[in-house]
Write a protein that holds these residues in place. Sequence first.
Motif, PDB file in Angstrom:
ATOM      1  N   SER A 291       0.826  -1.209   0.000  1.00 23.20           N
ATOM      2  CA  SER A 291       0.000   0.000   0.000  1.00 23.20           C
ATOM      3  C   SER A 291       0.859   1.258   0.000  1.00 23.20           C
ATOM      4  O   SER A 291       0.486   2.267  -0.604  1.00 23.20           O
ATOM      5  N   TRP A 292       2.013   1.199   0.649  1.00 21.03           N
ATOM      6  CA  TRP A 292       2.885   2.374   0.711  1.00 21.03           C
ATOM      7  C   TRP A 292       3.394   2.792  -0.658  1.00 21.03           C
ATOM      8  O   TRP A 292       3.565   3.984  -0.917  1.00 21.03           O
ATOM      9  N   ILE A 293       3.677   1.829  -1.533  1.00 13.56           N
ATOM     10  CA  ILE A 293       4.326   2.207  -2.792  1.00 13.56           C
ATOM     11  C   ILE A 293       3.336   2.678  -3.853  1.00 13.56           C
ATOM     12  O   ILE A 293       3.705   2.883  -5.005  1.00 13.56           O
ATOM     13  N   GLY A 294       2.103   2.923  -3.431  1.00 15.84           N
ATOM     14  CA  GLY A 294       1.168   3.561  -4.345  1.00 15.84           C
ATOM     15  C   GLY A 294       1.649   4.916  -4.822  1.00 15.84           C
ATOM     16  O   GLY A 294       1.272   5.377  -5.908  1.00 15.84           O
ATOM     17  N   HIS A 295       2.526   5.564  -4.041  1.00 13.33           N
ATOM     18  CA  HIS A 295       3.040   6.881  -4.456  1.00 13.33           C
ATOM     19  C   HIS A 295       3.958   6.780  -5.671  1.00 13.33           C
ATOM     20  O   HIS A 295       4.251   7.797  -6.313  1.00 13.33           O
ATOM     21  N   LEU A 296       4.393   5.558  -6.002  1.00 14.37           N
ATOM     22  CA  LEU A 296       5.243   5.359  -7.183  1.00 14.37           C
ATOM     23  C   LEU A 296       4.433   5.044  -8.441  1.00 14.37           C
ATOM     24  O   LEU A 296       5.007   4.932  -9.522  1.00 14.37           O
ATOM     25  N   ARG A 297       3.150   4.926  -8.299  1.00  9.26           N
ATOM     26  CA  ARG A 297       2.301   4.529  -9.420  1.00  9.26           C
ATOM     27  C   ARG A 297       2.047   5.710 -10.351  1.00  9.26           C
ATOM     28  O   ARG A 297       1.749   6.819  -9.910  1.00  9.26           O
ATOM     29  N   ALA A 298       2.163   5.463 -11.658  1.00 14.18           N
ATOM     30  CA  ALA A 298       1.910   6.495 -12.662  1.00 14.18           C
ATOM     31  C   ALA A 298       0.543   6.282 -13.299  1.00 14.18           C
ATOM     32  O   ALA A 298      -0.092   5.235 -13.138  1.00 14.18           O
ATOM     33  N   ASP A 299       0.091   7.271 -14.040  1.00 14.87           N
ATOM     34  CA  ASP A 299      -1.249   7.227 -14.624  1.00 14.87           C
ATOM     35  C   ASP A 299      -1.436   6.073 -15.606  1.00 14.87           C
ATOM     36  O   ASP A 299      -2.547   5.581 -15.790  1.00 14.87           O
ATOM     37  N   ASP A 300      -0.333   5.627 -16.242  1.00 12.85           N
ATOM     38  CA  ASP A 300      -0.455   4.536 -17.222  1.00 12.85           C
ATOM     39  C   ASP A 300      -0.448   3.159 -16.578  1.00 12.85           C
ATOM     40  O   ASP A 300      -0.480   2.141 -17.261  1.00 12.85           O
ATOM     41  N   GLY A 301      -0.404   3.111 -15.232  1.00 13.89           N
ATOM     42  CA  GLY A 301      -0.433   1.842 -14.527  1.00 13.89           C
ATOM     43  C   GLY A 301       0.926   1.268 -14.195  1.00 13.89           C
ATOM     44  O   GLY A 301       1.027   0.327 -13.410  1.00 13.89           O
ATOM     45  N   LEU A 302       1.988   1.811 -14.800  1.00 17.37           N
ATOM     46  CA  LEU A 302       3.337   1.366 -14.465  1.00 17.37           C
ATOM     47  C   LEU A 302       3.824   2.095 -13.212  1.00 17.37           C
ATOM     48  O   LEU A 302       3.134   2.967 -12.675  1.00 17.37           O
ATOM     49  N   TYR A 303       5.004   1.740 -12.752  1.00 18.92           N
ATOM     50  CA  TYR A 303       5.540   2.288 -11.509  1.00 18.92           C
ATOM     51  C   TYR A 303       6.912   2.897 -11.759  1.00 18.92           C
ATOM     52  O   TYR A 303       7.739   2.325 -12.482  1.00 18.92           O
ATOM     53  N   TRP A 304       7.142   4.052 -11.122  1.00 19.79           N
ATOM     54  CA  TRP A 304       8.480   4.634 -11.136  1.00 19.79           C
ATOM     55  C   TRP A 304       9.426   3.707 -10.389  1.00 19.79           C
ATOM     56  O   TRP A 304       9.040   3.082  -9.396  1.00 19.79           O
ATOM     57  N   THR A 305      10.655   3.646 -10.857  1.00 27.44           N
ATOM     58  CA  THR A 305      11.619   2.747 -10.234  1.00 27.44           C
ATOM     59  C   THR A 305      11.862   3.113  -8.771  1.00 27.44           C
ATOM     60  O   THR A 305      11.927   2.230  -7.904  1.00 27.44           O
ATOM     61  N   GLY A 306      12.014   4.407  -8.481  1.00 25.79           N
ATOM     62  CA  GLY A 306      12.320   4.780  -7.107  1.00 25.79           C
ATOM     63  C   GLY A 306      12.027   6.227  -6.790  1.00 25.79           C
ATOM     64  O   GLY A 306      11.637   7.020  -7.658  1.00 25.79           O
TER      65      GLY A 306
END
Length: 360
Positions: A291-306
């Motif tokens: 749940s914490w790493i939701g802040h890494l989620r982008a609008d296209d559904g992928l995730y920023w590395t860090g």
Amino acid sequence: MTLPRRTGRLERLTLPGVLTTEQAARTVAGIAAVQRPDGAIPWFRGHHLDPWDHVEAAMALDTAGEHECAEAAYRWLADHQNPDGSWYAAYHDGDAARPTDRGKETNFCAYLAVGVLHHYLTTGDEVFRERMWPVVADAVEFVLELQQEGGEIGWKREPDGTPLTEALLTGSSSVYQALRCALALAELQDAPQPDWELAAGALGHAIRSHPERFADKSRYSMDWYYPVLAGAVRGPAALARLDERWDEFVVPGLGVRCVTPNPWVTGGESAELALALWAVGDRERAARILSWIGHLRADDGLYWTGYVFADKAVWPEELTAWTAGAVLLAVAALNGDEPTCAVFGGAELPRGLEPDCCRP
């Protein structure tokens, strides 16, 4: 090995506070959009492909029912395996004709076995399993050429063929998981591999009992949790290991540091720690980290590395298919997706034959 029942798709990727069904679908579509027509899955288009992360993304596609995409990814590996059973460490944009790192890393090559078993357990496709068996077998033989007397695995063969005998705990742990999956495939193939059983047993023992046989990379969180994630350390010892350095690596509300003391949390390490926690029965902390790493989620559904929390900045500015893949696999495990639980839980995977090394 018992073939799990194949159930739902996106419902296995939905977790309150982590992913809704719509968000899960967007993440799956994001990974699929990175995949090339020939099946290759680079980190992102224009960047490189490495075999380990390629397999991680393929497994995530299988959890969502995108079996044709996943099979295309494994076909890419089968079509471009080197004569010695290996793959290069990196290919520009997944173009097999453009390797950018001609080194051959053992854990990269071994991980195919995990993906192949996962795909087979997901689909029950016997034709696929039969076709991929010699590919897996050749990859395992390449890897075991670099096993050292103490059981640990040398991490790489240089482009000129020189073996590097230094062993990395994270890489060797990943190889251990892969060897167990390869042994399961050997059982399904009715092709006993006693040498692999000895190799897996020796490697697992080295990981559990001989830290001195591995290079000191203790600043990296992967060396902390990977022996647990890969199944070499389980039970009370695993929980004790995770608790021992929890405060060093876990940043509440943000995720897991890649390396101490750097103020940088990463989505991949966070999702993998969640998988390790799930594997030892700590579902509550696993779900919390996801749940914490939701802040890494982008609008296209992928995730920023860090994310560099000291600077409040995303870094590097890249959305990686393998980070998204790790998140989906962790959610799938928490939801009881049987193929994912089989390869990461490991309850039915062969353990190999442990050596007499430390017995009285």
